[in-house]
Design a protein around this motif. Sequence first.
Motif, mmCIF file in Angstrom:
data_model
loop_
_atom_site.group_PDB
_atom_site.id
_atom_site.type_symbol
_atom_site.label_atom_id
_atom_site.label_comp_id
_atom_site.label_asym_id
_atom_site.label_seq_id
_atom_site.Cartn_x
_atom_site.Cartn_y
_atom_site.Cartn_z
ATOM 1 N N LEU A 137 0.848 -1.188 0.000
ATOM 2 C CA LEU A 137 0.000 0.000 0.000
ATOM 3 C C LEU A 137 0.881 1.235 0.000
ATOM 4 O O LEU A 137 2.031 1.190 0.423
ATOM 5 C CB LEU A 137 -0.894 0.000 1.239
ATOM 6 C CG LEU A 137 -1.763 -1.237 1.449
ATOM 7 C CD1 LEU A 137 -2.456 -1.169 2.795
ATOM 8 C CD2 LEU A 137 -2.760 -1.385 0.324
ATOM 9 N N SER A 138 0.323 2.345 -0.438
ATOM 10 C CA SER A 138 1.068 3.599 -0.441
ATOM 11 C C SER A 138 0.132 4.719 -0.027
ATOM 12 O O SER A 138 -1.026 4.762 -0.446
ATOM 13 C CB SER A 138 1.629 3.873 -1.843
ATOM 14 O OG SER A 138 2.377 5.057 -1.832
ATOM 15 N N GLY A 139 0.650 5.616 0.799
ATOM 16 C CA GLY A 139 -0.145 6.762 1.211
ATOM 17 C C GLY A 139 0.361 7.353 2.502
ATOM 18 O O GLY A 139 1.327 6.860 3.089
ATOM 19 N N PRO A 140 -0.303 8.397 2.984
ATOM 20 C CA PRO A 140 0.050 8.977 4.277
ATOM 21 C C PRO A 140 -0.452 8.087 5.405
ATOM 22 O O PRO A 140 -1.399 7.317 5.232
ATOM 23 C CB PRO A 140 -0.667 10.331 4.275
ATOM 24 C CG PRO A 140 -1.803 10.162 3.327
ATOM 25 C CD PRO A 140 -1.358 9.156 2.302
ATOM 26 N N TRP A 141 0.183 8.182 6.564
ATOM 27 C CA TRP A 141 -0.219 7.404 7.735
ATOM 28 C C TRP A 141 -1.573 7.880 8.225
ATOM 29 O O TRP A 141 -2.436 7.094 8.577
ATOM 30 C CB TRP A 141 0.837 7.565 8.828
ATOM 31 C CG TRP A 141 0.691 6.655 10.013
ATOM 32 C CD1 TRP A 141 1.300 5.448 10.174
ATOM 33 C CD2 TRP A 141 -0.083 6.875 11.197
ATOM 34 N NE1 TRP A 141 0.945 4.900 11.388
ATOM 35 C CE2 TRP A 141 0.096 5.758 12.037
ATOM 36 C CE3 TRP A 141 -0.914 7.899 11.630
ATOM 37 C CZ2 TRP A 141 -0.509 5.645 13.276
ATOM 38 C CZ3 TRP A 141 -1.535 7.787 12.865
ATOM 39 C CH2 TRP A 141 -1.325 6.670 13.678
ATOM 40 N N GLY A 142 -1.718 9.192 8.279
ATOM 41 C CA GLY A 142 -2.962 9.781 8.782
ATOM 42 C C GLY A 142 -2.847 11.288 8.810
ATOM 43 O O GLY A 142 -2.005 11.876 8.132
ATOM 44 N N GLU A 143 -3.666 11.894 9.636
ATOM 45 C CA GLU A 143 -3.729 13.347 9.688
ATOM 46 C C GLU A 143 -2.658 13.916 10.621
ATOM 47 O O GLU A 143 -2.523 13.491 11.775
ATOM 48 C CB GLU A 143 -5.115 13.788 10.155
ATOM 49 C CG GLU A 143 -5.365 15.261 9.991
ATOM 50 C CD GLU A 143 -6.800 15.645 10.307
ATOM 51 O OE1 GLU A 143 -7.026 16.853 10.541
ATOM 52 O OE2 GLU A 143 -7.677 14.767 10.330
ATOM 53 N N TYR A 144 -1.877 14.858 10.101
ATOM 54 C CA TYR A 144 -0.830 15.517 10.870
ATOM 55 C C TYR A 144 -1.459 16.344 11.987
ATOM 56 O O TYR A 144 -2.440 17.048 11.782
ATOM 57 C CB TYR A 144 -0.011 16.424 9.934
ATOM 58 C CG TYR A 144 1.197 17.044 10.574
ATOM 59 C CD1 TYR A 144 2.379 16.327 10.700
ATOM 60 C CD2 TYR A 144 1.157 18.349 11.051
ATOM 61 C CE1 TYR A 144 3.507 16.892 11.280
ATOM 62 C CE2 TYR A 144 2.276 18.918 11.628
ATOM 63 C CZ TYR A 144 3.443 18.188 11.742
ATOM 64 O OH TYR A 144 4.554 18.751 12.323
ATOM 65 N N GLY A 145 -0.905 16.238 13.186
ATOM 66 C CA GLY A 145 -1.368 17.039 14.312
ATOM 67 C C GLY A 145 -2.516 16.420 15.093
ATOM 68 O O GLY A 145 -3.016 17.023 16.032
ATOM 69 N N VAL A 146 -2.924 15.214 14.707
ATOM 70 C CA VAL A 146 -4.021 14.547 15.396
ATOM 71 C C VAL A 146 -3.510 13.267 16.046
ATOM 72 O O VAL A 146 -3.046 12.358 15.357
ATOM 73 C CB VAL A 146 -5.176 14.205 14.415
ATOM 74 C CG1 VAL A 146 -6.267 13.418 15.122
ATOM 75 C CG2 VAL A 146 -5.732 15.470 13.782
ATOM 76 N N GLU A 147 -3.571 13.214 17.370
ATOM 77 C CA GLU A 147 -3.164 11.999 18.073
ATOM 78 C C GLU A 147 -4.338 11.023 18.085
ATOM 79 O O GLU A 147 -5.450 11.380 18.471
ATOM 80 C CB GLU A 147 -2.723 12.301 19.498
ATOM 81 C CG GLU A 147 -2.187 11.068 20.186
ATOM 82 C CD GLU A 147 -1.471 11.387 21.483
ATOM 83 O OE1 GLU A 147 -1.234 10.435 22.234
ATOM 84 O OE2 GLU A 147 -1.147 12.551 21.728
ATOM 85 N N ILE A 148 -4.093 9.805 17.641
ATOM 86 C CA ILE A 148 -5.134 8.786 17.583
ATOM 87 C C ILE A 148 -5.006 7.889 18.804
ATOM 88 O O ILE A 148 -4.003 7.189 18.963
ATOM 89 C CB ILE A 148 -5.020 7.963 16.285
ATOM 90 C CG1 ILE A 148 -5.226 8.877 15.086
ATOM 91 C CG2 ILE A 148 -6.013 6.812 16.286
ATOM 92 C CD1 ILE A 148 -4.982 8.213 13.755
ATOM 93 N N LYS A 149 -6.004 7.920 19.648
ATOM 94 C CA LYS A 149 -6.007 7.054 20.832
ATOM 95 C C LYS A 149 -6.070 5.603 20.371
ATOM 96 O O LYS A 149 -6.810 5.258 19.470
ATOM 97 C CB LYS A 149 -7.200 7.379 21.710
ATOM 98 C CG LYS A 149 -7.159 8.784 22.262
ATOM 99 C CD LYS A 149 -7.620 8.831 23.684
ATOM 100 C CE LYS A 149 -7.679 10.240 24.211
ATOM 101 N NZ LYS A 149 -6.407 10.805 24.515
ATOM 102 N N GLY A 150 -5.241 4.747 20.987
ATOM 103 C CA GLY A 150 -5.232 3.334 20.656
ATOM 104 C C GLY A 150 -4.269 2.951 19.551
ATOM 105 O O GLY A 150 -4.222 1.793 19.160
ATOM 106 N N ALA A 151 -3.486 3.907 19.044
ATOM 107 C CA ALA A 151 -2.533 3.605 17.965
ATOM 108 C C ALA A 151 -1.089 3.731 18.430
ATOM 109 O O ALA A 151 -0.193 3.920 17.615
ATOM 110 C CB ALA A 151 -2.780 4.512 16.762
ATOM 111 N N GLY A 152 -0.852 3.599 19.719
ATOM 112 C CA GLY A 152 0.490 3.772 20.235
ATOM 113 C C GLY A 152 1.175 2.500 20.698
ATOM 114 O O GLY A 152 2.241 2.568 21.311
ATOM 115 N N SER A 153 0.592 1.336 20.394
ATOM 116 C CA SER A 153 1.205 0.091 20.862
ATOM 117 C C SER A 153 2.485 -0.210 20.086
ATOM 118 O O SER A 153 2.506 -0.168 18.860
ATOM 119 C CB SER A 153 0.234 -1.083 20.708
ATOM 120 O OG SER A 153 0.882 -2.290 21.071
#
Length: 158
Positions: free
Chosen positions: A46-62
């Motif tokens: 896959l190719s693309g950005p990880w997500g939105e810059y400046g937004v911390e996503i709860k549950g994605a820090g493992s």
Amino acid sequence: MTKQAQQTVLAAELPERGQPLAGGVFVTRYWLNGVERALILLADELSGPWGEYGVEIKGAGSYSDGEANTRAMAEAGSVIAIKALEMDGFIPSCLEGQLVMAAKADGLLELREDRWHWLSTQRSANTAYTMDFVDGWLYHDAKLTERLARPVRSLPIQ
């Protein structure tokens, strides 16, 4: 997400590392949340950005649970996370990415070396971890940067 045909794998039926298993290539056995699992590298990229810059996503820090991270990313709208889940896979965590790199270093897998790959572990509201599959460098980059992601699958071993 589509229904995955194989939900578990018997220990006695595990192939050698680097051999086909459950629609991909068997990377290694590992433990996650008290369960022994088989890590499988999928062929799709896959190719693309990880997500939105400046937004911390709860549950994605493992650091270890890429599936949980990817589900949190998808719920927040990450296109590459949604695509990975639709393939019955997920974006590897830092630990799972290092296990993939170890299999590559052992000559069991071939991975693209011309670009960095996203891992599902978020570092901050602005960055997430990436891995270079030339030397196994682990770094972080701005979430809006276009990078590759190589999904994996993980099956409990019985």
